[in-house]
Design an enzyme around this catalytic site. Structure first.
Site, mmCIF file in Angstrom:
data_model
loop_
_atom_site.group_PDB
_atom_site.id
_atom_site.type_symbol
_atom_site.label_atom_id
_atom_site.label_comp_id
_atom_site.label_asym_id
_atom_site.label_seq_id
_atom_site.Cartn_x
_atom_site.Cartn_y
_atom_site.Cartn_z
ATOM 1 N N GLU A 76 0.811 -1.213 0.000
ATOM 2 C CA GLU A 76 0.000 0.000 0.000
ATOM 3 C C GLU A 76 0.854 1.277 0.000
ATOM 4 O O GLU A 76 0.619 2.189 -0.786
ATOM 5 C CB GLU A 76 -0.887 -0.026 1.249
ATOM 6 C CG GLU A 76 -1.823 1.148 1.348
ATOM 7 C CD GLU A 76 -3.247 0.742 1.081
ATOM 8 O OE1 GLU A 76 -3.464 0.004 0.102
ATOM 9 O OE2 GLU A 76 -4.122 1.150 1.853
ATOM 10 N N ASP A 77 1.858 1.322 0.865
ATOM 11 C CA ASP A 77 2.566 2.590 1.099
ATOM 12 C C ASP A 77 3.873 2.739 0.344
ATOM 13 O O ASP A 77 4.409 3.833 0.244
ATOM 14 C CB ASP A 77 2.860 2.772 2.600
ATOM 15 C CG ASP A 77 1.575 2.960 3.401
ATOM 16 O OD1 ASP A 77 0.515 3.072 2.762
ATOM 17 O OD2 ASP A 77 1.646 2.988 4.635
#
Ligand code: MN
Length: 609
Positions: A76-77
């Site tokens: 995700e990041d």
């Protein structure tokens, strides 16, 4: 601050050195990937995944689960793709991380692509229950560090935690985590209420201290006399559970605090029952309050004996009796089960049941032909009685199982329910009677002046929708019957070359009195509904005998109104627009319309009114 070294040392208590090495490798990979990123608290980002892994390690989760926790924000990041994780570690870990990422984006994205994200979430859930455990641990650490966020976001996360995460934890039997979710969520969402209750509890604690210690002493002495070795604890109620009881059971703070709660831990199931006998001998039990969750565990695996006693001066005392194993399962739920599943202990009591619980879940997963079917079961398991749906703006509404878009409309606002004409589910037009499913986004299309349809009563499930529809229909039916009644009466009066305006008020009064009808409006409504015959009323009003020529042709009558109110289409011949039609007045139903050719009308033709 927790470091990877101390963490790895702690893992030695239950993991193999080779497994710990893999966990360390996952840590280094995540640390590298998150390099330069920080948490809102200012700490390096890696502190968060490490804390999440540590929460799971406290529950003795397996090494793959811990690796997934360390890597959970990497896709995700940092934009590292799933297949890289698969190559670097193994496919299971990659699947877990991917599942958690999808679950996160489902909750964090608002209006956009909600449905698609929800489907991803469901698929992720289908693959591995550990995804949910990592997500819960992730949320727990975020709740613990909530103070660093801005107020708006803090409130949203707190509400979501109370509404979604706490029930999931509860369903999985993870009591410790559920309680922490509730306490932290309550504090963040209702800081004033929570601090008020906290102050009141502190004050009450002083008064309770002596009673608690006396009761505990007498229980301990009694058990000693019986030769039972036991640990007796006084239990304090949690702030949120006090608040919840005050709200849902409408109890006063003192009614709740005047109940004293104890937990007794003994070595075996057998001793549980002997202990029960002993305390029932000590204080009189309250009839009907004894529950045997040992023989019949709760759906989430919880086991205990529950009873309530009348203590000194009639004080109610709640007692829970259980073994240390039951205590472990009560606190950690499914995570406790997970632990048992991998260890090779004897097949006694709770171990066996815990294994069965997991087994049931896994079998369900395997036997379901496709993952969606599995999810249906899983969802029923998680939320037996509720569906959670979103507004187009991303607000979450909780509705009872089987609710429809109409229920949803009324839940949002009575006016939206009353004026709804169509709806979109996940941006596609759908029938208003569709059964809603968790995760769907529901958009209600309203039209000004639209009115509820009586047919809705056939499918709505919420009390609010039902009573609002009835209320609106009652108003609507009255005004439609008045209009129809007026038209019928005027037309009959025309045969006497009169109209309602020409009628002598005294005569009207007399007719109303004779029939015990309060006013002209009600009379018209009665005529419209078919409870009073227009020609009889007309004859009375013009003071003529009843013997008018009933075969006289009255000419056509325009009909208008909502089907099912004062106008009904006959089921026998189902007339549609453009058909030549014929209608008759039926008591209580208004006008029933048939096709002119309908056989059922032959008898009625003899009475043309
Ligand atoms: Mn996270």
């Amino acid at each position: 601050m927790l470091t990877i070294e101390t963490f790895a040392t702690d893992l030695r208590s239950y993991l193999e050195p080779s497994q710990i090495a893999q966990v360390k490798k996952a840590y280094s990979f995540a640390d590298e990937a998150h390099q330069g990123q920080t948490r809102k608290s200012g700490e390096p980002y890696i502190s968060h995944p490490l804390a999440v892994a540590s929460i799971l390690a406290d529950m003795h989760m397996d090494h793959q689960c811990l690796m997934a926790a360390l890597l959970h924000d990497v896709i995700e990041d940092t934009g590292i793709p799933k297949h890289t994780l698969g190559k670097e570690f193994d496919d299971q870990v990659a699947e877990l991380v991917d599942g958690v990422s999808k679950l996160s984006s489902m909750f964090e994205s608002r209006a956009e692509a909600q449905a698609e994200n929800f489907q991803k979430m469901t698929l992720a859930m289908a693959k591995d229950i550990r995804v949910i455990l990592v997500k819960l641990a992730d949320r727990l650490h975020n709740m613990r560090t909530l103070d660093f966020l801005e107020p708006d976001r803090r409130r949203r996360i707190a509400r979501e935690t109370l509404e979604i995460y706490a029930p999931i934890a509860n369903r999985l039997g993870m009591n410790n985590i559920r309680i922490e979710f509730e306490e932290l969520g309550f504090k963040a969402l209702y800081p004033l209420r929570s601090s008020m209750i906290e102050r009141a509890v502190k004050k009450a604690r002083g008064n309770r201290k002596e009673v608690v210690s006396n009761v505990r002493q007498s229980i301990s002495t009694c058990l000693e006399r019986e030769g039972i070795e036991a640990k007796v604890f006084g239990r304090e109620k949690h702030l949120y559970s006090i608040y919840d009881k005050m709200k849902t059971k409408r109890l006063s703070f003192h009614e709740i605090m005047d109940v004293y709660a104890f937990r007794i831990i003994v070595d075996s199931v057998d001793t549980c029952y002997r202990t029960l006998g002993a305390v029932h001998n000590l204080y009189k039990p309250v009839a009907g309050r004894f529950k045997d969750y040992v023989a019949i565990p709760k759906a989430n695996g919880y086991q205990s004996l529950h009873t309530t006693l009348f203590g000194m001066h009639g004080l109610p005392i709640e007692i829970q009796i259980r073994t240390p194993e039951m205590e472990l399962v009560a606190n950690n739920g499914i995570a406790g089960h997970w632990l048992y599943k991998t260890s090779d202990d004897s097949d006694s009591g709770s171990h066996k049941r815990a294994r069965e619980w997991m087994q049931g879940l896994l079998e369900l997963q395997q036997s379901a032909g496709n993952s969606l079917e599995f999810i249906e079961n899983m969802k029923i398991d998680l939320f037996p009685d509720e569906v959670y749906v979103f507004t187009p703006r991303g607000e979450i509404y909780e509705l009872p199982h089987g609710s429809t878009p109409v229920d949803f409309g009324y839940a949002v606002h009575t006016d939206i329910g009353n004026t709804c004409v169509a709806c979109r589910i996940d941006r596609r037009l759908a029938p208003l009677s569709a059964s809603l499913e968790s995760g769907q986004t529901v958009q209600i299309i309203t039209a000004p002046g639209a009115l509820p349809n009586p047919a809705w009563l056939g499918f709505v499930t919420t009390g609010k929708a039902r009573s609002s529809i009835r209320h609106a229909l009652k108003n609507q039916q009255h005004s439609e019957s008045v209009t129809l009644g007026k038209r019928l009466l005027e037309r009959t009066l025309q045969t006497y070359q009169k109209s309602l305006a020409d009628i002598d008020p005294d005569k009207l009064k007399k007719v109303l009195e004779d029939r015990r009808i309060p006013d002209l409006q009600s009379l018209l409504a009665e005529v419209g509904l078919g409870n009073q015959m227009a020609h009889v009323i007309a004859a009375r009003l013009v003071t003529l005998p009843d013997n008018i020529d009933e075969n006289e042709y009255h000419g056509p009558l325009a009909i208008m109104g909502t089907e099912g109110m004062v106008v009904t289409y006959a089921r026998c011949c189902k007339p549609i627009a453009g058909d030549p039609i014929i209608g008759h007045i039926s008591a209580g139903r208004g006008i029933v319309i048939h096709a002119e050719t309908c056989k059922n009308m032959q008898d009625l033709r003899k009475k043309p009114e």
